[in-house]
Each structure stands twice: as C-alpha cells, then as structure tokens.
Scaffold this motif. Structure first.
Motif, PDB file in Angstrom:
ATOM      1  N   VAL A   1     -60.973 106.612 -29.009  1.00 37.55           N
ATOM      2  CA  VAL A   1     -60.489 106.234 -27.676  1.00 37.55           C
ATOM      3  C   VAL A   1     -58.997 105.912 -27.765  1.00 37.55           C
ATOM      4  O   VAL A   1     -58.577 105.135 -28.627  1.00 37.55           O
ATOM      5  N   PRO A   2     -58.172 106.499 -26.878  1.00 36.82           N
ATOM      6  CA  PRO A   2     -56.731 106.191 -26.911  1.00 36.82           C
ATOM      7  C   PRO A   2     -56.461 104.724 -26.611  1.00 36.82           C
ATOM      8  O   PRO A   2     -57.076 104.126 -25.727  1.00 36.82           O
ATOM      9  N   LEU A   3     -55.541 104.144 -27.368  1.00 37.87           N
ATOM     10  CA  LEU A   3     -55.026 102.807 -27.096  1.00 37.87           C
ATOM     11  C   LEU A   3     -53.571 102.964 -26.681  1.00 37.87           C
ATOM     12  O   LEU A   3     -52.770 103.537 -27.430  1.00 37.87           O
ATOM     13  N   SER A   4     -53.235 102.472 -25.490  1.00 40.58           N
ATOM     14  CA  SER A   4     -51.905 102.700 -24.932  1.00 40.58           C
ATOM     15  C   SER A   4     -51.282 101.400 -24.440  1.00 40.58           C
ATOM     16  O   SER A   4     -51.982 100.441 -24.102  1.00 40.58           O
ATOM     17  N   MET A   5     -49.954 101.412 -24.402  1.00 41.62           N
ATOM     18  CA  MET A   5     -49.206 100.319 -23.796  1.00 41.62           C
ATOM     19  C   MET A   5     -48.574 100.820 -22.509  1.00 41.62           C
ATOM     20  O   MET A   5     -47.899 101.853 -22.507  1.00 41.62           O
ATOM     21  N   LEU A   6     -48.833 100.116 -21.416  1.00 38.88           N
ATOM     22  CA  LEU A   6     -48.232 100.435 -20.132  1.00 38.88           C
ATOM     23  C   LEU A   6     -47.068  99.479 -19.907  1.00 38.88           C
ATOM     24  O   LEU A   6     -47.206  98.269 -20.120  1.00 38.88           O
TER      25      LEU A   6
ATOM     26  N   ALA B   1     -55.966 104.290 -35.633  1.00 40.22           N
ATOM     27  CA  ALA B   1     -55.195 105.353 -36.288  1.00 40.22           C
ATOM     28  C   ALA B   1     -53.909 105.568 -35.532  1.00 40.22           C
ATOM     29  O   ALA B   1     -53.877 105.557 -34.288  1.00 40.22           O
ATOM     30  N   GLN B   2     -52.817 105.722 -36.245  1.00 39.84           N
ATOM     31  CA  GLN B   2     -51.514 105.903 -35.620  1.00 39.84           C
ATOM     32  C   GLN B   2     -51.485 107.186 -34.794  1.00 39.84           C
ATOM     33  O   GLN B   2     -52.104 108.203 -35.177  1.00 39.84           O
TER      34      GLN B   2
ATOM     35  N   LEU C   1     -50.193 103.936 -28.641  1.00 37.52           N
ATOM     36  CA  LEU C   1     -50.227 103.049 -29.803  1.00 37.52           C
ATOM     37  C   LEU C   1     -51.132 103.569 -30.908  1.00 37.52           C
ATOM     38  O   LEU C   1     -50.977 103.195 -32.065  1.00 37.52           O
ATOM     39  N   GLY C   2     -52.100 104.406 -30.549  1.00 36.36           N
ATOM     40  CA  GLY C   2     -52.992 104.934 -31.567  1.00 36.36           C
ATOM     41  C   GLY C   2     -54.319 105.341 -30.977  1.00 36.36           C
ATOM     42  O   GLY C   2     -54.522 105.336 -29.759  1.00 36.36           O
ATOM     43  N   LEU C   3     -55.241 105.698 -31.848  1.00 36.16           N
ATOM     44  CA  LEU C   3     -56.603 106.063 -31.463  1.00 36.16           C
ATOM     45  C   LEU C   3     -57.562 105.067 -32.089  1.00 36.16           C
ATOM     46  O   LEU C   3     -57.477 104.772 -33.286  1.00 36.16           O
TER      47      LEU C   3
ATOM     48  N   PHE D   1     -42.411  95.156 -31.302  1.00 38.48           N
ATOM     49  CA  PHE D   1     -43.212  94.380 -32.250  1.00 38.48           C
ATOM     50  C   PHE D   1     -44.668  94.836 -32.232  1.00 38.48           C
ATOM     51  O   PHE D   1     -45.277  95.059 -33.286  1.00 38.48           O
ATOM     52  N   LEU D   2     -45.237  94.972 -31.044  1.00 40.00           N
ATOM     53  CA  LEU D   2     -46.635  95.386 -30.944  1.00 40.00           C
ATOM     54  C   LEU D   2     -46.831  96.810 -31.456  1.00 40.00           C
ATOM     55  O   LEU D   2     -47.813  97.094 -32.150  1.00 40.00           O
ATOM     56  N   ALA D   3     -45.911  97.700 -31.120  1.00 41.85           N
ATOM     57  CA  ALA D   3     -46.025  99.084 -31.591  1.00 41.85           C
ATOM     58  C   ALA D   3     -46.011  99.140 -33.114  1.00 41.85           C
ATOM     59  O   ALA D   3     -46.698  99.974 -33.725  1.00 41.85           O
ATOM     60  N   GLU D   4     -45.279  98.225 -33.734  1.00 47.93           N
ATOM     61  CA  GLU D   4     -45.197  98.194 -35.203  1.00 47.93           C
ATOM     62  C   GLU D   4     -46.446  97.568 -35.819  1.00 47.93           C
ATOM     63  O   GLU D   4     -46.920  98.018 -36.872  1.00 47.93           O
ATOM     64  N   GLN D   5     -47.011  96.556 -35.164  1.00 47.95           N
ATOM     65  CA  GLN D   5     -48.094  95.777 -35.763  1.00 47.95           C
ATOM     66  C   GLN D   5     -49.494  96.292 -35.453  1.00 47.95           C
ATOM     67  O   GLN D   5     -50.433  96.020 -36.215  1.00 47.95           O
TER      68      GLN D   5
END
Length: 310
Positions: A270-275, A304-305, A162-164, A292-296
């Motif tokens: 720090v990486p932010l990820s969706m599992l 950061a993207q 999802l981003g950093l 939706f979450l990936a977009e918002q």
C-alpha cells in the motif's frame, strides 16, 4: 475606517472563516469568542470597502470580491510568515507550530516517536498532531501536512511518496492451534477474517503466489472494524486472521504473540504518501519536518523506499 485598519490578525481571521465556512469553528480553533471573530470580519470589510462574506444560518461563503481577496490574503500571509522565519533564522533555531494529520494506528505506533525526535532536534517548534483515518480537507482543517495510506487523487495538494507499506497475513498461535493453519489461499474460506470496513474491497483478498499466479479469495468474518489498533487487539485475542501492515504487528511477531501464515503468497503493498499544502511548503519549519519525515520513515518496519523517478 482607514486602510491601515487592514491588520494581519483580521486578515487571518477572514482566511480561516473562508476555509472553514463557520464562525464558531474558527472561534474554537483560535480560542476566542465568536463575537471577536464577527468583529474582525466586520472591521475588515469596513476597511476594504466591499462585502467579503455572505452569511446564512447554515454556512458562510465568500462573495466574488471575497474570493479574489482571499487568494491575495493567502499569499500575503505566507510571505509574512516566510519573512519572519528568515529573520529568526539569522538569530537562532526555527520556531512556531506545525499542524500534521495522520492515519490513527500509524500515528500512535510510529509517527509520534518520530515527532518526539524532531522536537528534540528543534525544541522551539510545536506540533499539533491530529489522528484520523478520514480523508480530510487539509486547507479547511488548517493542516500543514498529512500522512496517508492508499491511493490518493487530491490534486489541490503536493504529494510526496514516502514508500510502500508491506502487508502479510497473520493470526494468533492459539487461533491457529484451534482452527488449523491454512496451507493454500482457498483454505481461508473456512476461517474467521478480521476485516477493515474503511478499506475498499476488504471483502476480497488478492494474493500473488510463488509462480506469479493471482488468487482472489473471498474474505469474511464476524468482526469488522474501522481502526487498525482495534484490528491489532482482535488479532492478539485470537479472533481470526487478518491482512496486516508489517509496521502494525512487527513487535507482536517478534514476541511470538502473532504468526505469519501463507508466507509463499504476497499481498499488494500500500502506498504511503505525504500530502503538503502548497502555500505552507515554503515555510522553514514545515520544510524541516517534511525532510525529516521523508528521511526517517524508511526505518519503520515494512516500509520500502519509493522507486526513484526518472
């Protein structure tokens, strides 16, 4: 008992007991008595004709036949749910419940608001939000997707970057007035640090200087905590300096209740990820929330993207 007695309800009960390893836990999850769970399992085993589960005083485990039956059951239940979603999709909005897990502070400060917006868009979709900083087993806990900060190694789930999350060093103005403002990384040794005990290596701060030089600085203090919201309160109370995610303190910085220090030095993001549980990814309502979450998420301060993959 006839094969027609293999109902979806009994199959779902078997799948959840297999995943959680506990009849009582599944009974609480489904809101029924444990005797109902026991009856479902007994009737399913009678209909199938073989033992599916092995019960001990401490745990329930699958037999060899149960393991094969579980794998097929998961696929059958997924297809049934997808078929229902597709049928509903021809008549109206998607419906059902999504179970999501998220690290505590991020969930309270930001994810909740995004879920509200999602439900405003899809009013027939329910969301069960669980907030924990522990690395849970998504399948075992019945979670569809989870948002996590930090490196991840679980190969049993799908991972979507999802981003950093950018971090910075912050402290309260009163603390800095009383203790002085650090001018260089080595000055941190004379200050109180607010440490996160559930973050590996939090006793060392890694800073990169304007010239690219790396500084490894010992970081200690009298207050240690395992939750970001408690660290936030400690910062506002003037208990010390802490490395904080920008999204955790953005409003406090804007209000002047915290100040950033050592701005010429950066902390590793720090990486932010969706599992995502693979078997749930194809369900319409889950897929909608994922997208939706990936977009918002990119609209949250300090996120950061992710860099596009080639």
């Amino acid at each position: 008992m006839d094969k027609s007695d293999i109902t979806l309800e009994r199959m779902r009960t078997f799948v959840r007991v297999s995943e959680r390893g506990s009849l009582s836990a599944v009974a609480r999850e489904l809101g029924v008595g444990q005797s109902t769970i026991t009856r479902h399992l007994r009737e399913l085993e009678e209909a199938v004709g073989v033992p599916l589960l092995s019960r001990t005083t401490r745990r329930v485990t699958m037999t060899d036949e149960g393991s094969r039956y579980y794998a097929n059951s998961v696929q059958i239940l997924r297809l049934v749910e997808q078929a229902r979603d597709e049928a509903r999709g021809t008549r109206g909005a998607p419906a059902g419940t999504i179970r999501i897990s998220c690290t505590g502070a991020f969930g309270v400060l930001h994810l909740s608001r995004l879920i509200f917006a999602f439900q405003d868009r899809y009013p027939d979709i329910g969301v069960d939000l669980s907030l924990t900083d522990e690395r849970i087993d998504l399948v075992r806990e019945g979670v569809d997707i989870a948002l996590r900060l930090g490196p991840l190694t679980d190969s049993s789930v799908k991972l979507r970057a999802l981003g950093l999350s950018r971090r910075l060093l912050v402290a309260a103005p009163d603390y800095l007035a009383a203790r002085g403002r650090p001018a260089a990384p080595q000055d941190l040794g004379g200050h109180e640090g607010i440490r996160m005990t559930n973050v590996a290596g939090s006793d060392i701060l890694v800073l990169q200087g304007p010239d690219g030089e790396r500084h490894d600085v010992p970081f200690a203090g009298r207050f240690r905590v395992d939750h970001g919201l408690a660290a936030r309160e400690a910062l506002v109370a003037g208990r010390g300096i802490a490395p904080a995610h920008h999204w955790l303190v953005d409003d406090l910085l804007a209000a002047g209740r915290l100040e950033a220090i050592l701005l010429n030095y950066t902390l590793p993001p720090v990486p932010l990820s969706m599992l995502i549980v693979p078997e749930r990814a194809g369900i319409a309502r889950v897929r909608l929330l994922i997208d939706f979450l990936a977009e918002q998420i990119g609209g949250i301060p300090g996120i950061a993207q992710p860099r596009p993959t080639r």
